[in-house]
Design an enzyme around this catalytic site. Structure first.
Site, mmCIF file in Angstrom:
data_model
loop_
_atom_site.group_PDB
_atom_site.id
_atom_site.type_symbol
_atom_site.label_atom_id
_atom_site.label_comp_id
_atom_site.label_asym_id
_atom_site.label_seq_id
_atom_site.Cartn_x
_atom_site.Cartn_y
_atom_site.Cartn_z
ATOM 1 N N HIS A 156 -1.065 32.091 3.833
ATOM 2 C CA HIS A 156 0.253 32.735 4.009
ATOM 3 C C HIS A 156 0.747 32.630 5.455
ATOM 4 O O HIS A 156 1.494 33.485 5.918
ATOM 5 C CB HIS A 156 0.226 34.217 3.610
ATOM 6 C CG HIS A 156 -0.491 34.491 2.329
ATOM 7 N ND1 HIS A 156 0.141 34.550 1.121
ATOM 8 C CD2 HIS A 156 -1.806 34.696 2.084
ATOM 9 C CE1 HIS A 156 -0.752 34.804 0.168
ATOM 10 N NE2 HIS A 156 -1.943 34.879 0.719
ATOM 11 N N SER A 277 15.439 16.982 25.484
ATOM 12 C CA SER A 277 16.725 17.521 25.063
ATOM 13 C C SER A 277 17.782 17.036 26.039
ATOM 14 O O SER A 277 17.519 16.905 27.233
ATOM 15 C CB SER A 277 16.655 19.048 25.056
ATOM 16 O OG SER A 277 17.954 19.586 25.205
ATOM 17 N N LYS A 283 12.608 20.998 27.736
ATOM 18 C CA LYS A 283 12.156 20.737 26.365
ATOM 19 C C LYS A 283 11.399 19.423 26.207
ATOM 20 O O LYS A 283 11.709 18.421 26.811
ATOM 21 C CB LYS A 283 13.359 20.719 25.410
ATOM 22 C CG LYS A 283 14.017 22.060 25.235
ATOM 23 C CD LYS A 283 13.171 23.040 24.435
ATOM 24 C CE LYS A 283 13.272 22.791 22.953
ATOM 25 N NZ LYS A 283 14.548 23.160 22.364
ATOM 26 N N GLU A 290 8.970 15.837 13.163
ATOM 27 C CA GLU A 290 10.171 16.366 12.488
ATOM 28 C C GLU A 290 10.864 15.286 11.662
ATOM 29 O O GLU A 290 11.315 15.532 10.539
ATOM 30 C CB GLU A 290 11.146 16.929 13.525
ATOM 31 C CG GLU A 290 10.623 18.189 14.198
ATOM 32 C CD GLU A 290 11.519 18.605 15.354
ATOM 33 O OE1 GLU A 290 12.654 19.027 15.099
ATOM 34 O OE2 GLU A 290 11.086 18.492 16.518
ATOM 35 N N LYS A 325 16.170 -1.740 -6.327
ATOM 36 C CA LYS A 325 15.580 -2.299 -5.112
ATOM 37 C C LYS A 325 15.699 -1.423 -3.877
ATOM 38 O O LYS A 325 14.712 -1.188 -3.175
ATOM 39 C CB LYS A 325 16.175 -3.680 -4.839
ATOM 40 C CG LYS A 325 15.562 -4.652 -5.795
ATOM 41 C CD LYS A 325 16.246 -5.950 -5.926
ATOM 42 C CE LYS A 325 15.894 -6.487 -7.295
ATOM 43 N NZ LYS A 325 16.444 -5.698 -8.416
HETATM 44 N N1 ARG Z 1 19.834 -9.530 -9.051
HETATM 45 C C1 ARG Z 1 19.408 -9.212 -10.371
HETATM 46 C C2 ARG Z 1 18.548 -7.938 -10.334
HETATM 47 O O1 ARG Z 1 18.066 -7.613 -9.312
HETATM 48 C C3 ARG Z 1 18.577 -10.320 -10.928
HETATM 49 C C4 ARG Z 1 18.545 -10.350 -12.430
HETATM 50 C C5 ARG Z 1 19.915 -10.679 -12.951
HETATM 51 N N2 ARG Z 1 19.909 -10.826 -14.353
HETATM 52 C C6 ARG Z 1 21.063 -10.828 -15.070
HETATM 53 N N3 ARG Z 1 20.958 -10.983 -16.347
HETATM 54 N N4 ARG Z 1 22.214 -10.663 -14.519
HETATM 55 O O2 ARG Z 1 18.398 -7.262 -11.305
#
Ligand code: ARG
Length: 461
Positions: A156, A277, A283, A290, A325
């Site tokens: 705690h 700072s 500081k 952080e 991605k």
């Molecule tokens: N740039 C696309 C992705 O990252 C690649 C696959 C594209 N496929 C498609 N059927 N348009 O998903």
């Protein structure tokens, strides 16, 4: 005619469609993995007679040249060619002519991107394993360098019982051990090859998937083409494992920030990982910790983004998947950066053992042991707990500590208390009595450090 998508289209895409659809701005980093996979594919197409040996050789030679250009940072990426695949194919055709157009036989960008991402993720898993190991080594080095330092352990955020600093640090060693196990475990599910699934249903060409898998180091072939082109479970697992690492680093950050504050004064983080700072000259702020704590939240969001991305998707490939991605890259990059920062920051932390000791003398951290002392003399623990509570209240009212009470005063609370109580209340005694495996006694911690060293030597989590 549309240059990218050929005969079906009469007009080029709207500029806004290009802005929405282009992923090369973030997926160009997949080029080395994309090219490796294409080389394996081209070799197999030649070996299986799907294309001629000469065509296969030309394509491989072209791809190798493109890889060198990419490695040298000389590749020019065009958003008009959409993604890393479109760009590399165009580079190939520019180099080797129409033969380059044969590379895409028996393949779709759907199984291509799934393959690229798995190859990329596998390398990140390995890199993260190494970084975790590096941080664990730094923890053991640091713990050994301060093996005798003791400080309050908290529950705690209230001082609870004395613990060795090494014991406290080894708690993080355990967390990172589990993280390494997690990555090692999920690597098996990453290392499955989707290539050969083509768009979604497989390919009629007489390809040899095993050959490609062998060349690329995949341990297994995907068993269902529809699953293979749309599965992103392995990325979710990967992000979850990154999120767990970040959660661990964030907890540790929180402690380092507290310990580094003048109120605690237990440590001083080195200049190299602190900032000043712009207004307050006195500081020195623990910004590395952080920022790590702050970035943890964003990595959790990456995991949430992937789960949300997937939840409504019917089989098989949907363009939504392109959005996997950026969160994955961010989670991986951030986790790797923060692990590297911690491994570098740790050796530069100065320990103020005197301040830790001072903190041990406040907060009645021997109270449990006083109750245990009475219990050992035959008193019921619940009753002992009550009496020690009264003694603590007495000390608070008189602004003193348990250790400073006279034996006569102690005896007024309980006649069973004898002179040996002072030894029982000494920090060294309290520590050394917790000598079960996993406890904070110096001998237990020594064993834990030896086990940690063994584990690091064995190179496995
Ligand atoms: N740039 C696309 C992705 O990252 C690649 C696959 C594209 N496929 C498609 N059927 N348009 O998903």
């Amino acid at each position: 005619m549309n240059k990218l998508w050929g005969g079906r289209f009469e007009t080029p895409p709207h500029a806004l469609m290009e802005a929405l659809g282009a992923s090369v701005g973030f997926d160009a980093r997949l080029a080395p993995w994309d090219i490796r996979a294409s080389i394996a594919h081209a070799r197999m197409l030649g070996d299986c007679g799907v294309i001629s040996a000469a065509e296969s050789g030309d394509i491989i030679g072209g791809l190798e040249a493109i890889l060198r250009e990419v490695d040298a940072g000389n590749a020019a990426w065009s958003p008009a060619l959409e993604d890393v695949h479109g760009n590399i194919e165009a580079m190939l055709v520019a180099r080797v002519g129409d033969t380059g157009k044969k590379l895409h036989t028996a393949r779709s960008r759907n199984d291509q991107i799934a393959t690229d991402m798995r190859l990329w993720t596998r390398d990140q898993v390995d890199a993260l394993g190494e970084l975790l190991e590096g941080l664990q080594t730094a923890i053991v080095d640091f713990a050994e360098a301060h093996e005798s330092a003791a400080l309050p352990g908290y529950t705690h955020l209230q001082p609870a019982q004395p613990v060795l600093l090494a014991h406290h640090l080894l708690a993080y060693f355990e967390m990172f051990k589990r993280d390494r196990e997690r990555f090692a475990e999920l690597r098996k599910r990453v290392n499955v090859m989707p290539l050969g699934s083509a768009a979604l249903a497989g390919t009629p060409h007489p390809i040899n998937r095993d050959q490609v898998a062998r060349e690329l180091g995949f341990e297994a072939l995907s068993a269902n083409s529809m699953d293979a082109v749309s599965d992103r479970d392995y990325l979710i697992e990967f992000c979850a494992a990154c999120a767990m690492v970040m959660m661990h680093l964030s907890r540790w950050s929180e402690e380092l920030i507290l310990w580094n504050s003048p109120a605690f004064g237990f440590i001083e983080i080195g200049d190299a990982f602190s900032t000043g700072s712009s207004i307050m000259p006195q500081k020195k702020n623990p910004d590395a910790a952080e920022l790590t704590r702050g970035k943890a939240g964003r990595v959790f969001a990456d995991l949430a983004a992937l789960l949300s991305l997937m939840k409504g998707l019917p089989l098989t490939y949907n363009r939504d998947l392109q959005e996997d991605k950026e969160p994955v890259f961010h989670a991986s990059d951030t986790t790797q950066l923060c692990l590297a920062v911690f491994a570098e920051m740790l050796p530069g932390i100065r320990v103020n053992a005197a301040r830790m000791e001072e903190a041990l003398s406040q907060g009645f951290m021997a109270a449990t042991d006083l109750a245990d002392y009475l219990a050992a003399k035959g008193m019921a623990f619940r009753e002992a707990h009550h009496i020690v509570g009264e003694i603590v209240r007495h000390c608070i009212a008189r602004r003193t500590t348990l250790e400073n009470l006279s034996i006569d005063t102690l005896k007024k609370f309980c006649a069973d208390i004898d002179e040996d109580v002072f030894d029982a209340l000494a920090t060294a005694t309290i520590l050394s009595r917790r000598n079960q495996p996993g406890g904070t006694a110096p001998e237990s911690v020594r064993q834990a450090l030896l086990a940690a060293r063994d584990m690091l030597r064995a190179k496995r989590p």
